[in-house]
Design a protein around this motif. Structure first.
Motif, PDB file in Angstrom:
ATOM      1  N   TYR A 192       7.545  -7.204  -0.306  1.00  7.13           N
ATOM      2  CA  TYR A 192       6.531  -6.254  -0.768  1.00  7.13           C
ATOM      3  C   TYR A 192       5.452  -6.062   0.288  1.00  7.13           C
ATOM      4  CZ  TYR A 192       8.454  -7.399  -5.397  1.00  7.13           C
ATOM      5  OH  TYR A 192       9.280  -7.605  -6.476  1.00  7.13           O
ATOM      6  N   LYS A 193       5.049  -4.806   0.451  1.00 10.11           N
ATOM      7  CA  LYS A 193       3.970  -4.480   1.383  1.00 10.11           C
ATOM      8  C   LYS A 193       2.751  -3.900   0.666  1.00 10.11           C
ATOM      9  CE  LYS A 193       6.421  -5.051   5.283  1.00 10.11           C
ATOM     10  NZ  LYS A 193       6.935  -6.387   5.284  1.00 10.11           N
ATOM     11  N   THR A 194       2.978  -3.319  -0.523  1.00 11.54           N
ATOM     12  CA  THR A 194       1.882  -2.664  -1.233  1.00 11.54           C
ATOM     13  C   THR A 194       1.854  -3.082  -2.709  1.00 11.54           C
ATOM     14  OG1 THR A 194       3.200  -0.754  -1.927  1.00 11.54           O
ATOM     15  CG2 THR A 194       2.111  -0.611   0.245  1.00 11.54           C
ATOM     16  N   ILE A 195       0.718  -2.868  -3.299  1.00  9.94           N
ATOM     17  CA  ILE A 195       0.555  -3.108  -4.740  1.00  9.94           C
ATOM     18  C   ILE A 195       1.512  -2.205  -5.509  1.00  9.94           C
ATOM     19  CG2 ILE A 195      -1.046  -2.862  -6.680  1.00  9.94           C
ATOM     20  CD1 ILE A 195      -1.566  -5.321  -4.893  1.00  9.94           C
TER      21      ILE A 195
ATOM     22  N   ILE B 147     -13.518  -5.753  -0.587  1.00 11.86           N
ATOM     23  CA  ILE B 147     -12.834  -4.465  -0.561  1.00 11.86           C
ATOM     24  C   ILE B 147     -11.491  -4.621   0.166  1.00 11.86           C
ATOM     25  CG2 ILE B 147     -12.980  -2.046   0.181  1.00 11.86           C
ATOM     26  CD1 ILE B 147     -15.070  -2.948  -1.970  1.00 11.86           C
ATOM     27  N   SER B 148     -10.478  -4.009  -0.383  1.00 14.81           N
ATOM     28  CA  SER B 148      -9.127  -4.108   0.173  1.00 14.81           C
ATOM     29  C   SER B 148      -8.923  -3.155   1.332  1.00 14.81           C
ATOM     30  CB  SER B 148      -8.100  -3.787  -0.912  1.00 14.81           C
ATOM     31  OG  SER B 148      -6.808  -3.788  -0.385  1.00 14.81           O
ATOM     32  N   ASP B 149      -8.106  -3.585   2.279  1.00 16.81           N
ATOM     33  CA  ASP B 149      -7.689  -2.691   3.357  1.00 16.81           C
ATOM     34  C   ASP B 149      -6.367  -2.011   2.995  1.00 16.81           C
ATOM     35  OD1 ASP B 149      -5.751  -4.641   3.645  1.00 16.81           O
ATOM     36  OD2 ASP B 149      -6.323  -5.205   5.689  1.00 16.81           O
ATOM     37  N   GLY B 150      -5.918  -2.240   1.754  1.00 20.66           N
ATOM     38  CA  GLY B 150      -4.704  -1.609   1.263  1.00 20.66           C
ATOM     39  C   GLY B 150      -3.449  -2.453   1.384  1.00 20.66           C
ATOM     40  N   SER B 151      -3.557  -3.573   2.073  1.00 15.90           N
ATOM     41  CA  SER B 151      -2.372  -4.413   2.231  1.00 15.90           C
ATOM     42  C   SER B 151      -2.329  -5.502   1.159  1.00 15.90           C
ATOM     43  CB  SER B 151      -2.356  -5.056   3.627  1.00 15.90           C
ATOM     44  OG  SER B 151      -3.457  -5.930   3.764  1.00 15.90           O
ATOM     45  N   ILE B 152      -1.150  -6.048   0.991  1.00 14.19           N
ATOM     46  CA  ILE B 152      -0.962  -7.132   0.044  1.00 14.19           C
ATOM     47  C   ILE B 152      -0.850  -8.419   0.859  1.00 14.19           C
ATOM     48  CG2 ILE B 152       1.549  -6.892  -0.057  1.00 14.19           C
ATOM     49  CD1 ILE B 152       1.290  -7.429  -3.092  1.00 14.19           C
ATOM     50  N   LYS B 153      -1.544  -9.445   0.429  1.00 15.23           N
ATOM     51  CA  LYS B 153      -1.602 -10.685   1.208  1.00 15.23           C
ATOM     52  C   LYS B 153      -1.141 -11.858   0.346  1.00 15.23           C
ATOM     53  CE  LYS B 153      -5.533  -8.849   3.694  1.00 15.23           C
ATOM     54  NZ  LYS B 153      -6.353  -7.952   2.919  1.00 15.23           N
ATOM     55  N   PHE B 154       0.154 -12.178   0.454  1.00 12.39           N
ATOM     56  CA  PHE B 154       0.671 -13.331  -0.272  1.00 12.39           C
ATOM     57  C   PHE B 154       0.211 -14.604   0.422  1.00 12.39           C
ATOM     58  CE2 PHE B 154       3.939 -10.102  -1.337  1.00 12.39           C
ATOM     59  CZ  PHE B 154       3.748 -10.111  -2.715  1.00 12.39           C
ATOM     60  N   SER B 155       0.128 -15.673  -0.342  1.00 11.86           N
ATOM     61  CA  SER B 155      -0.195 -16.976   0.225  1.00 11.86           C
ATOM     62  C   SER B 155       0.912 -17.396   1.175  1.00 11.86           C
ATOM     63  CB  SER B 155      -0.324 -18.027  -0.877  1.00 11.86           C
ATOM     64  OG  SER B 155      -1.364 -17.716  -1.762  1.00 11.86           O
ATOM     65  N   SER B 156       0.541 -18.186   2.133  1.00 15.34           N
ATOM     66  CA  SER B 156       1.511 -18.688   3.102  1.00 15.34           C
ATOM     67  C   SER B 156       2.630 -19.435   2.382  1.00 15.34           C
ATOM     68  CB  SER B 156       0.809 -19.634   4.075  1.00 15.34           C
ATOM     69  OG  SER B 156       1.729 -20.216   4.941  1.00 15.34           O
TER      70      SER B 156
ATOM     71  N   ALA C 146      -8.085  -1.545  -5.022  1.00 14.76           N
ATOM     72  CA  ALA C 146      -9.403  -1.412  -4.409  1.00 14.76           C
ATOM     73  C   ALA C 146      -9.963  -2.719  -3.862  1.00 14.76           C
ATOM     74  CB  ALA C 146     -10.380  -0.839  -5.437  1.00 14.76           C
ATOM     75  N   LEU C 147      -9.548  -3.840  -4.429  1.00 10.14           N
ATOM     76  CA  LEU C 147     -10.146  -5.128  -4.090  1.00 10.14           C
ATOM     77  C   LEU C 147      -9.202  -6.021  -3.309  1.00 10.14           C
ATOM     78  CD1 LEU C 147     -11.699  -5.825  -7.605  1.00 10.14           C
ATOM     79  CD2 LEU C 147     -12.933  -5.069  -5.563  1.00 10.14           C
ATOM     80  N   ASP C 148      -9.765  -6.863  -2.475  1.00  7.93           N
ATOM     81  CA  ASP C 148      -8.995  -7.864  -1.746  1.00  7.93           C
ATOM     82  C   ASP C 148      -9.135  -9.192  -2.493  1.00  7.93           C
ATOM     83  OD1 ASP C 148      -7.874  -9.733  -0.064  1.00  7.93           O
ATOM     84  OD2 ASP C 148      -8.870  -8.994   1.741  1.00  7.93           O
ATOM     85  N   ALA C 149      -8.095  -9.564  -3.208  1.00  7.62           N
ATOM     86  CA  ALA C 149      -8.116 -10.784  -4.016  1.00  7.62           C
ATOM     87  C   ALA C 149      -7.293 -11.902  -3.384  1.00  7.62           C
ATOM     88  CB  ALA C 149      -7.610 -10.482  -5.425  1.00  7.62           C
ATOM     89  N   GLY C 150      -7.044 -11.806  -2.089  1.00  8.20           N
ATOM     90  CA  GLY C 150      -6.190 -12.759  -1.408  1.00  8.20           C
ATOM     91  C   GLY C 150      -6.763 -14.158  -1.253  1.00  8.20           C
ATOM     92  N   GLU C 151      -8.073 -14.288  -1.297  1.00 12.78           N
ATOM     93  CA  GLU C 151      -8.657 -15.622  -1.092  1.00 12.78           C
ATOM     94  C   GLU C 151      -8.971 -16.340  -2.400  1.00 12.78           C
ATOM     95  OE1 GLU C 151     -13.332 -15.374  -0.236  1.00 12.78           O
ATOM     96  OE2 GLU C 151     -12.179 -14.015   1.049  1.00 12.78           O
TER      97      GLU C 151
END
Length: 180
Positions: free
Chosen positions: A3-6, A74-83, A134-139
């Motif tokens: 996956y690359k996007t929401i 704020i999201s840059d549009g990418s999806i960030k899975f945990s390592s 819209a949001l960066d919830a990766g952390e």
């Protein structure tokens, strides 16, 4: 899945849900009472379990997104899975897990009751989509009993993987008992 996007995760989760609904809608009384491989649950119990997990995961997602919103991430549009998340999911496909007590079926929900609860959770998940975009919830993380700390993207993908896994389980049970 890569996956690359929401949007891709939501689309995959929707397709998995459609398949689950095709499998469990209109089951007979005999079919919903068929036992799982180890005999611990029934098909009805598996559907109840999925509905409980859906509700729990949606609540976790809501809380993680709220933290991101409160912190103005704020999201840059990418999806960030945990390592290592996707690798762990891939490795887990054949693993056996014991469900935490909170999501073990207690037999009080019919398949239709469980499906109603799943529709409610899915409606809430759809409400969260704009926040995911819209949001960066990766952390922001919440611990999973088997996979450890997982961020909001991990939980969103896991929701679909979980339904996929149990849809396969139900199909296998039905095929094993077909014509018997």
């Amino acid at each position: 899945m890569d996956y690359k996007t929401i949007e891709e995760v939501y689309t995959a989760n929707d397709n998995i849900r459609k398949r689950l609904l095709q499998v469990v809608t209109n089951l007979t009384t005999e079919q919903v009472d068929l036992p799982t491989e180890n005999g611990a649950w029934t098909v009805q119990g598996v559907v109840e379990h999925v509905s409980k997990v859906d509700a729990g995961m949606t609540g976790i997602l809501s809380r993680l997104l709220l933290k991101a919103e409160e912190d103005g991430k704020i999201s840059d549009g990418s999806i960030k899975f945990s390592s290592g998340f996707m690798e762990a999911i891939s490795k887990s496909q054949k693993a056996k897990f014991e469900a935490p007590d909170v999501v073990v079926p207690d037999g009080t929900h019919s398949v239709s009751d469980s499906l109603r609860l799943m529709r409610k959770s899915r409606a809430r998940l759809m409400e969260l989509r704009s926040k995911f975009e819209a949001l960066d919830a990766g952390e922001y993380t919440f611990p999973h009993p088997y996979f450890g700390e997982m961020n909001a993207y991990d939980w969103l993908a896991l929701l679909g993987f979980h339904e996929f896994r149990h849809t396969n389980q139900i199909e296998k049970i039905l095929a094993t008992h077909d014509g018997s």
